[in-house]
Design a protein around this motif. Structure first.
Motif, PDB file in Angstrom:
ATOM      1  N   LEU A 186      -4.295  -7.842  -1.018  1.00  0.00           N
ATOM      2  CA  LEU A 186      -3.405  -7.085  -1.915  1.00  0.00           C
ATOM      3  C   LEU A 186      -4.181  -6.206  -2.886  1.00  0.00           C
ATOM      4  N   HIS A 227      -4.114 -11.724   8.482  1.00  0.00           N
ATOM      5  CA  HIS A 227      -4.159 -10.280   8.697  1.00  0.00           C
ATOM      6  C   HIS A 227      -5.579  -9.836   8.983  1.00  0.00           C
ATOM      7  N   ASP A 237      -1.262   0.535  14.765  1.00  0.00           N
ATOM      8  CA  ASP A 237      -1.068   1.968  15.014  1.00  0.00           C
ATOM      9  C   ASP A 237      -2.149   2.817  14.346  1.00  0.00           C
ATOM     10  N   SER A 287       3.646  -7.583   5.674  1.00  0.00           N
ATOM     11  CA  SER A 287       2.908  -8.802   5.342  1.00  0.00           C
ATOM     12  C   SER A 287       2.970  -9.056   3.841  1.00  0.00           C
ATOM     13  N   THR A 288       3.159  -7.989   3.069  1.00  0.00           N
ATOM     14  CA  THR A 288       3.246  -8.160   1.617  1.00  0.00           C
ATOM     15  C   THR A 288       4.321  -9.191   1.274  1.00  0.00           C
ATOM     16  N   ALA A 333       0.835  -1.207   0.000  1.00  0.00           N
ATOM     17  CA  ALA A 333       0.000   0.000   0.000  1.00  0.00           C
ATOM     18  C   ALA A 333       0.868   1.256   0.000  1.00  0.00           C
ATOM     19  N   ASN A 379       3.070  -5.079  12.497  1.00  0.00           N
ATOM     20  CA  ASN A 379       1.770  -4.447  12.245  1.00  0.00           C
ATOM     21  C   ASN A 379       0.962  -4.464  13.531  1.00  0.00           C
ATOM     22  N   GLY A 432      -4.149  -2.590   4.747  1.00  0.00           N
ATOM     23  CA  GLY A 432      -4.691  -3.125   5.991  1.00  0.00           C
ATOM     24  C   GLY A 432      -4.997  -2.077   7.033  1.00  0.00           C
ATOM     25  N   ASN A 491      -0.751  -1.119   7.807  1.00  0.00           N
ATOM     26  CA  ASN A 491      -1.512  -2.357   7.942  1.00  0.00           C
ATOM     27  C   ASN A 491      -2.370  -2.380   9.217  1.00  0.00           C
ATOM     28  N   GLU A 497       9.382   3.579   7.453  1.00  0.00           N
ATOM     29  CA  GLU A 497       9.240   2.125   7.609  1.00  0.00           C
ATOM     30  C   GLU A 497      10.025   1.649   8.834  1.00  0.00           C
TER      31      GLU A 497
HETATM   32  C1  LIG Z   1       1.119 -15.570   4.697  1.00  0.00           C
HETATM   33  C2  LIG Z   1       0.253 -14.561   3.995  1.00  0.00           C
HETATM   34  C3  LIG Z   1      -0.153 -14.799   2.681  1.00  0.00           C
HETATM   35  C4  LIG Z   1      -0.955 -13.860   2.026  1.00  0.00           C
HETATM   36  N1  LIG Z   1      -1.251 -14.058   0.684  1.00  0.00           N
HETATM   37  C5  LIG Z   1      -1.955 -13.113   0.017  1.00  0.00           C
HETATM   38  C6  LIG Z   1      -2.191 -13.203  -1.402  1.00  0.00           C
HETATM   39  O1  LIG Z   1      -1.673 -14.088  -2.111  1.00  0.00           O
HETATM   40  N2  LIG Z   1      -3.001 -12.261  -1.998  1.00  0.00           N
HETATM   41  C7  LIG Z   1      -3.521 -11.231  -1.262  1.00  0.00           C
HETATM   42  O2  LIG Z   1      -4.249 -10.404  -1.811  1.00  0.00           O
HETATM   43  N3  LIG Z   1      -3.233 -11.054   0.052  1.00  0.00           N
HETATM   44  C8  LIG Z   1      -2.464 -11.964   0.696  1.00  0.00           C
HETATM   45  N4  LIG Z   1      -2.170 -11.770   2.026  1.00  0.00           N
HETATM   46  C9  LIG Z   1      -2.571 -10.496   2.659  1.00  0.00           C
HETATM   47  C10 LIG Z   1      -1.611  -9.389   2.209  1.00  0.00           C
HETATM   48  O3  LIG Z   1      -0.285  -9.781   2.497  1.00  0.00           O
HETATM   49  C11 LIG Z   1      -1.931  -8.065   2.924  1.00  0.00           C
HETATM   50  O4  LIG Z   1      -3.287  -7.765   2.769  1.00  0.00           O
HETATM   51  C12 LIG Z   1      -1.117  -6.914   2.308  1.00  0.00           C
HETATM   52  O5  LIG Z   1       0.245  -7.270   2.258  1.00  0.00           O
HETATM   53  C13 LIG Z   1      -1.295  -5.639   3.116  1.00  0.00           C
HETATM   54  O6  LIG Z   1      -0.421  -4.669   2.594  1.00  0.00           O
HETATM   55  P1  LIG Z   1      -0.086  -3.374   3.438  1.00  0.00           P
HETATM   56  O7  LIG Z   1       0.826  -2.549   2.609  1.00  0.00           O
HETATM   57  O8  LIG Z   1      -1.337  -2.780   3.941  1.00  0.00           O
HETATM   58  O9  LIG Z   1       0.683  -3.936   4.720  1.00  0.00           O
HETATM   59  P2  LIG Z   1       2.172  -4.504   4.913  1.00  0.00           P
HETATM   60  O10 LIG Z   1       2.673  -5.152   3.692  1.00  0.00           O
HETATM   61  O11 LIG Z   1       2.138  -5.325   6.151  1.00  0.00           O
HETATM   62  O12 LIG Z   1       3.023  -3.202   5.143  1.00  0.00           O
HETATM   63  C14 LIG Z   1       2.865  -2.413   6.313  1.00  0.00           C
HETATM   64  C15 LIG Z   1       4.222  -1.861   6.685  1.00  0.00           C
HETATM   65  O13 LIG Z   1       4.061  -0.874   7.705  1.00  0.00           O
HETATM   66  C16 LIG Z   1       5.147  -0.980   8.602  1.00  0.00           C
HETATM   67  N5  LIG Z   1       4.734  -0.342   9.858  1.00  0.00           N
HETATM   68  C17 LIG Z   1       3.743  -0.715  10.690  1.00  0.00           C
HETATM   69  N6  LIG Z   1       3.615   0.163  11.690  1.00  0.00           N
HETATM   70  C18 LIG Z   1       4.558   1.117  11.498  1.00  0.00           C
HETATM   71  C19 LIG Z   1       4.925   2.305  12.195  1.00  0.00           C
HETATM   72  N7  LIG Z   1       4.291   2.701  13.311  1.00  0.00           N
HETATM   73  N8  LIG Z   1       5.963   3.038  11.729  1.00  0.00           N
HETATM   74  C20 LIG Z   1       6.628   2.656  10.608  1.00  0.00           C
HETATM   75  N9  LIG Z   1       6.309   1.552   9.902  1.00  0.00           N
HETATM   76  C21 LIG Z   1       5.275   0.798  10.337  1.00  0.00           C
HETATM   77  C22 LIG Z   1       5.414  -2.468   8.703  1.00  0.00           C
HETATM   78  O14 LIG Z   1       6.718  -2.736   9.152  1.00  0.00           O
HETATM   79  C23 LIG Z   1       5.161  -2.929   7.258  1.00  0.00           C
HETATM   80  O15 LIG Z   1       6.347  -2.958   6.509  1.00  0.00           O
HETATM   81  C24 LIG Z   1      -1.369 -12.691   2.702  1.00  0.00           C
HETATM   82  C25 LIG Z   1      -0.963 -12.457   4.027  1.00  0.00           C
HETATM   83  C26 LIG Z   1      -0.151 -13.369   4.676  1.00  0.00           C
HETATM   84  C27 LIG Z   1       0.299 -13.080   6.082  1.00  0.00           C
END
Ligand SMILES: Cc1cc2nc3c(=O)[nH]c(=O)nc-3n(C[C@H](O)[C@H](O)[C@H](O)COP(=O)(O)OP(=O)(O)OC[C@H]3O[C@@H](n4cnc5c(N)ncnc54)[C@H](O)[C@@H]3O)c2cc1C
Length: 466
Positions: free
Chosen positions: A446, A398, A234, A53-54, A26, A231, A427, A204, A45
């Motif tokens: 995703l 998640h 926050d 989780s990505t 995201a 995650n 998320g 997330n 980050e």
């Molecule tokens: C094992 C597994 C398999 C999955 N497979 C799929 C799939 O195939 N297809 C699908 O659609 N979804 C899948 N999902 C779900 C998908 O991974 C998530 O929905 C997606 O990655 C969310 O993206 P995001 O950018 O919101 O969060 P994230 O990728 O988790 O990124 C959030 C980032 O924020 C950072 N962060 C958090 N709090 C703070 C803070 N206070 N200060 C600074 N940084 C911070 C974290 O370190 C992290 O790097 C899967 C999830 C898991 C766990």
């Protein structure tokens, strides 16, 4: 401890137009979109190397009516994708947000492919439950690590600053909700205050915060958490302090097929291609094809909190496209036998009971019949030796609830009005999966992270430019 301070801004160590918290799918999509709209974002980050989780995911993104689908003769449309998501969410997905996300899915994939050189392929040899067309797009390794690495590479090429090893802790806001900046804490404990004109929360959900899980999702309080530990909710904690609207906090993506004790994801392809699950008594216990998300709690309800995925060599061949499955094979998690009885003995389940259920399914497959749970079988899925089994448990992947947002990722107040300069995506925002684990359609995670991330990045940049 994440918190909000009202009307108490001191000196800023730096001032930037747009701050994005979190460098997962995201946050990186938001930063790339903002850059394209002419605004330089700074991404904060907490980890040394962005992943979130990505990176733990299979990296598969559903999208409707892409050039990748058309090239393979797959007929699909955003309306059809939206209908599939809404059906799984039992009609609880916010209609306007869902429509925007479904319409944005193909442009998102093509934008990442053409502008940022992500080499997507359409997954063709199996489909996930609830999708009425082949529409999962993945990178060659079928890993989220590759997805986030490619996004990070694109961000580097676009000269986007990602401040790693920094936790965003305090959000500074005025009483009307206008966010002026944040305080970050670096690994050495030093603190800096960064002022900004807008913020996108891309950090997330709250899967990594046991207290919030106990509060909102008690049925998974003791389950294995398989997402990113950083995650910690926050966005929700800041949102609560700002009096933001939140939605569907009990919703989550679970998974009923994580190899135990190895903790490796076993693709749901093993079920969708004709595999079954049995418990320690050797008996099936439900229709496995409703969805892997709700299957997490179903597996945890079985004696001992585990089950066995049972399938054959053809199915293993399909699952082998996933690095996780290959890793499970290398780790010795997958049992292989030429006879069903031999497999049952190795699984240490009552042989006669298992063989009875197995033979019943075999007959239903040959006849194209339906079982007592309502699962429909087809002759193409008849299993032949070698037979395989892997011991699995249910896990929390998640959370799906979060800050309520509009179609451009603007965070809503409880009265429905928007915060002036606060956005959320992925998320951190409430998803389109309804209010329970059963509402999650594969790929919603995703899909909302990437599409809403891009929309929020564009909207924030346009606001700043106006
Ligand atoms: C094992 C597994 C398999 C999955 N497979 C799929 C799939 O195939 N297809 C699908 O659609 N979804 C899948 N999902 C779900 C998908 O991974 C998530 O929905 C997606 O990655 C969310 O993206 P995001 O950018 O919101 O969060 P994230 O990728 O988790 O990124 C959030 C980032 O924020 C950072 N962060 C958090 N709090 C703070 C803070 N206070 N200060 C600074 N940084 C911070 C974290 O370190 C992290 O790097 C899967 C999830 C898991 C766990």
């Amino acid at each position: 401890m994440s918190t909000v301070e009202f009307d108490s801004v001191g000196e800023w160590n730096a001032q930037v137009p747009l701050l994005i918290i979190g460098a997962g799918a995201a946050g990186l999509c938001a930063a790339l979109a903002a850059k394209e709209a002419g605004v330089d974002a700074v991404v904060i980050e907490r980890d040394g190397v962005p992943g979130g989780s990505t990176a733990l995911s299979a990296g598969l993104i559903p999208a409707a009516d892409t050039r990748f689908q058309r090239a393979k003769g797959v007929v699909d449309s955003p309306d059809r994708l939206a209908a599939d998501i809404q059906r799984k969410a039992h009609g609880e997905a916010p209609a306007a947000l869902l429509e925007t996300i479904a319409r944005g899915s193909a442009p998102l994939i093509e934008w990442l492919a053409e502008r940022h050189s992500l080499t997507f392929e359409l997954i063709q040899n199996f489909n996930y439950p609830g999708h009425s067309a082949l529409r999962m797009h993945g990178l060659p390794s079928r890993t989220g690590r590759e997805l986030v690495d490619r996004l990070r590479n694109a961000a580097e090429l676009s000269e986007i600053v990602v401040l790693t090893g920094c936790i965003a802790q305090t959000l500074f806001a005025q009483k009307d909700g206008h966010v002026g900046g944040i305080e970050i804490v670096r690994g050495d404990g030093s603190r800096e205050r960064i002022g900004c004109n807008a913020v996108i929360l891309a950090c997330n959900g709250y899967g990594g915060n046991p207290e919030l899980i106990r509060r909102f999702i008690p049925e998974m309080a003791n389950a294995l958490y398989f997402g990113h530990p950083g995650n910690r909710g926050d966005a929700i904690l800041w949102g609560e302090r700002l009096d933001a609207a939140v939605a569907c906090l009990g919703a989550y993506q679970g998974h009923g097929s994580v190899a135990t004790p190895h903790n490796i994801l076993i693709s749901w392809a093993v079920i969708m291609q004709g595999g079954i699950q049995v418990n320690c008594e050797g008996r099936r216990f439900c229709n496995e094809t409703h969805g892997y998300s709700e299957q997490a709690a179903e597996v945890l309800r079985q004696p001992g909190g585990f089950a066995w995925d049972v399938f054959d060599g053809r199915i293993a061949g399909v699952a082998r496209q996933f690095e996780d499955f290959r890793e499970a094979e290398r780790a010795g998690a997958i049992l292989s036998f030429d006879s069903v009885a031999g497999l049952a003995e190795a699984m240490r389940v009552p042989v006669a009971d298992f063989v009875t259920d197995w033979n019943e399914v075999d007959m239903l497959k040959r006849a194209g019949g339906k079982d007592r749970y309502g699962r429909k079988f087809c002759p193409e899925h008849v299993c032949r030796p070698p037979y395989h089994a892997v011991k699995v448990t249910g896990a929390l992947f998640h959370t799906q609830g979060g800050l309520a947002v509009d179609s451009s990722g603007r965070v809503k107040r409880k009265d429905g009005t928007r915060f002036p300069n606060l956005f959320a995506a992925g998320g951190a925002a409430a998803s389109v999966s309804g209010s329970t684990a059963a509402g999650y359609l594969s790929g919603n995670g995703l899909l909302t992270a990437t599409v809403l991330g891009k929309l929020a990045g564009t909207a924030a940049a346009q606001q700043l430019a106006s």
